[in-house]
Design a protein around this motif. Structure first.
Motif, PDB file in Angstrom:
ATOM      1  N   ILE A   1      -6.554  11.351 -20.429  1.00  0.00           N
ATOM      2  CA  ILE A   1      -7.482  12.150 -21.215  1.00  0.00           C
ATOM      3  C   ILE A   1      -7.817  13.426 -20.449  1.00  0.00           C
ATOM      4  CG2 ILE A   1      -9.744  12.163 -22.347  1.00  0.00           C
ATOM      5  CD1 ILE A   1      -9.476   9.047 -22.405  1.00  0.00           C
ATOM      6  N   TYR A   2      -7.695  14.561 -21.119  1.00  0.00           N
ATOM      7  CA  TYR A   2      -7.947  15.884 -20.521  1.00  0.00           C
ATOM      8  C   TYR A   2      -7.029  16.160 -19.326  1.00  0.00           C
ATOM      9  CZ  TYR A   2     -12.152  16.434 -23.391  1.00  0.00           C
ATOM     10  OH  TYR A   2     -13.027  16.560 -24.426  1.00  0.00           O
ATOM     11  N   GLU A   3      -5.758  15.760 -19.428  1.00  0.00           N
ATOM     12  CA  GLU A   3      -4.785  16.081 -18.389  1.00  0.00           C
ATOM     13  C   GLU A   3      -4.436  17.561 -18.508  1.00  0.00           C
ATOM     14  OE1 GLU A   3      -0.653  14.282 -16.551  1.00  0.00           O
ATOM     15  OE2 GLU A   3      -1.210  13.756 -18.597  1.00  0.00           O
ATOM     16  N   LEU A   4      -4.514  18.278 -17.406  1.00  0.00           N
ATOM     17  CA  LEU A   4      -4.277  19.720 -17.417  1.00  0.00           C
ATOM     18  C   LEU A   4      -2.831  20.050 -17.752  1.00  0.00           C
ATOM     19  CD1 LEU A   4      -6.278  20.691 -14.208  1.00  0.00           C
ATOM     20  CD2 LEU A   4      -6.954  21.091 -16.585  1.00  0.00           C
ATOM     21  N   LEU A   5      -2.646  21.172 -18.460  1.00  0.00           N
ATOM     22  CA  LEU A   5      -1.324  21.687 -18.803  1.00  0.00           C
ATOM     23  C   LEU A   5      -1.132  23.039 -18.141  1.00  0.00           C
ATOM     24  CD1 LEU A   5      -1.431  20.960 -22.645  1.00  0.00           C
ATOM     25  CD2 LEU A   5      -0.323  19.573 -20.891  1.00  0.00           C
ATOM     26  N   ASP A   6       0.104  23.318 -17.683  1.00  0.00           N
ATOM     27  CA  ASP A   6       0.389  24.651 -17.152  1.00  0.00           C
ATOM     28  C   ASP A   6       0.693  25.608 -18.298  1.00  0.00           C
ATOM     29  OD1 ASP A   6       3.053  24.212 -17.910  1.00  0.00           O
ATOM     30  OD2 ASP A   6       3.769  23.923 -15.868  1.00  0.00           O
ATOM     31  N   ASP A   7       1.055  26.836 -17.976  1.00  0.00           N
ATOM     32  CA  ASP A   7       1.304  27.854 -19.005  1.00  0.00           C
ATOM     33  C   ASP A   7       2.467  27.506 -19.928  1.00  0.00           C
ATOM     34  OD1 ASP A   7      -0.808  29.351 -18.079  1.00  0.00           O
ATOM     35  OD2 ASP A   7       0.444  30.593 -16.769  1.00  0.00           O
ATOM     36  N   ASP A   8       3.378  26.636 -19.456  1.00  0.00           N
ATOM     37  CA  ASP A   8       4.522  26.215 -20.273  1.00  0.00           C
ATOM     38  C   ASP A   8       4.236  24.944 -21.068  1.00  0.00           C
ATOM     39  OD1 ASP A   8       6.140  28.345 -19.361  1.00  0.00           O
ATOM     40  OD2 ASP A   8       6.636  27.201 -17.543  1.00  0.00           O
ATOM     41  N   GLY A   9       3.012  24.429 -20.979  1.00  0.00           N
ATOM     42  CA  GLY A   9       2.655  23.218 -21.705  1.00  0.00           C
ATOM     43  C   GLY A   9       3.047  21.933 -20.999  1.00  0.00           C
ATOM     44  N   GLU A  10       3.465  22.033 -19.723  1.00  0.00           N
ATOM     45  CA  GLU A  10       3.841  20.844 -18.944  1.00  0.00           C
ATOM     46  C   GLU A  10       2.597  20.215 -18.334  1.00  0.00           C
ATOM     47  OE1 GLU A  10       6.975  19.540 -18.687  1.00  0.00           O
ATOM     48  OE2 GLU A  10       7.516  21.076 -20.151  1.00  0.00           O
ATOM     49  N   LYS A  11       2.535  18.906 -18.353  1.00  0.00           N
ATOM     50  CA  LYS A  11       1.400  18.180 -17.777  1.00  0.00           C
ATOM     51  C   LYS A  11       1.432  18.275 -16.258  1.00  0.00           C
ATOM     52  CE  LYS A  11       1.361  15.074 -21.693  1.00  0.00           C
ATOM     53  NZ  LYS A  11       1.596  13.727 -22.203  1.00  0.00           N
ATOM     54  N   ILE A  12       0.283  18.645 -15.660  1.00  0.00           N
ATOM     55  CA  ILE A  12       0.218  18.822 -14.214  1.00  0.00           C
ATOM     56  C   ILE A  12      -0.854  17.952 -13.556  1.00  0.00           C
ATOM     57  CG2 ILE A  12       1.233  21.129 -14.213  1.00  0.00           C
ATOM     58  CD1 ILE A  12      -1.593  22.296 -14.013  1.00  0.00           C
ATOM     59  N   GLY A  13      -1.407  16.998 -14.293  1.00  0.00           N
ATOM     60  CA  GLY A  13      -2.358  16.065 -13.698  1.00  0.00           C
ATOM     61  C   GLY A  13      -3.808  16.426 -13.983  1.00  0.00           C
ATOM     62  N   GLY A  14      -4.682  15.774 -13.251  1.00  0.00           N
ATOM     63  CA  GLY A  14      -6.113  15.958 -13.461  1.00  0.00           C
ATOM     64  C   GLY A  14      -6.591  15.136 -14.636  1.00  0.00           C
ATOM     65  N   GLY A  15      -7.823  15.330 -15.017  1.00  0.00           N
ATOM     66  CA  GLY A  15      -8.380  14.603 -16.139  1.00  0.00           C
ATOM     67  C   GLY A  15      -8.708  13.164 -15.790  1.00  0.00           C
ATOM     68  N   LEU A  16      -8.772  12.346 -16.793  1.00  0.00           N
ATOM     69  CA  LEU A  16      -9.126  10.943 -16.647  1.00  0.00           C
ATOM     70  C   LEU A  16      -7.909  10.081 -16.936  1.00  0.00           C
ATOM     71  CD1 LEU A  16     -11.320   8.688 -16.418  1.00  0.00           C
ATOM     72  CD2 LEU A  16     -11.638   8.943 -18.883  1.00  0.00           C
ATOM     73  N   HIS A  17      -7.608   9.178 -16.021  1.00  0.00           N
ATOM     74  CA  HIS A  17      -6.477   8.266 -16.185  1.00  0.00           C
ATOM     75  C   HIS A  17      -7.033   6.856 -16.341  1.00  0.00           C
ATOM     76  CE1 HIS A  17      -2.433   6.644 -14.403  1.00  0.00           C
ATOM     77  NE2 HIS A  17      -2.647   6.238 -15.633  1.00  0.00           N
ATOM     78  N   VAL A  18      -6.941   6.301 -17.549  1.00  0.00           N
ATOM     79  CA  VAL A  18      -7.354   4.922 -17.798  1.00  0.00           C
ATOM     80  C   VAL A  18      -6.112   4.052 -17.639  1.00  0.00           C
ATOM     81  CG1 VAL A  18      -8.409   3.330 -19.448  1.00  0.00           C
ATOM     82  CG2 VAL A  18      -9.086   5.749 -19.458  1.00  0.00           C
ATOM     83  N   PHE A  19      -6.127   3.176 -16.655  1.00  0.00           N
ATOM     84  CA  PHE A  19      -4.951   2.375 -16.331  1.00  0.00           C
ATOM     85  C   PHE A  19      -4.592   1.385 -17.428  1.00  0.00           C
ATOM     86  CE2 PHE A  19      -4.654   2.419 -11.401  1.00  0.00           C
ATOM     87  CZ  PHE A  19      -4.598   3.791 -11.419  1.00  0.00           C
TER      88      PHE A  19
END
Length: 111
Positions: free
Chosen positions: A69-87
């Motif tokens: 949830i709310y995983e950051l995206l770079d300028d190309d729309g690729e996921k780069i982490g952060g946010g909340l990770h519910v296992f």
């Protein structure tokens, strides 16, 4: 890190959102949810691992077996982490195995 009290300012049909934080930063983020499991699978996991999962978490698993949830995206729309990770249950099992090996003399690295 994205402040979870952020406001969604744009959402499209995909899992990408544009949000604004309390600090007025605009960020592109993604929310993704895993496929659900049934309650019996959660109970089997509890029995196999001799643990008791919180009821609200088990209910969540029957809707989504984990999420980002709310995983950051770079300028190309690729996921780069952060946010909340519910296992997911599988991810919990992996972490348990790593911790077990660590406690018994096999080192590991958290990144």
């Amino acid at each position: 890190m994205v402040n979870v009290s952020s406001v969604v300012i744009d959402a499209n049909d995909s899992d990408h959102l544009k949000i604004i934080s309390n600090e007025w930063e605009v960020s592109d983020v993604s929310c993704s949810f895993n496929s659900p499991i049934n309650m019996a699978e959660a109970e089997i996991f509890e029995n196999e691992n001799n643990i008791k999962l919180p009821e609200d978490y088990k209910t969540f698993l029957t809707l989504h077996n984990g999420a980002r949830i709310y995983e950051l995206l770079d300028d190309d729309g690729e996921k780069i982490g952060g946010g909340l990770h519910v296992f997911s249950l599988g991810e919990i099992k992996e972490v348990q195995e790593i911790d077990y090996l660590s406690e018994h003399g096999v080192g590991h690295l958290y990144c």
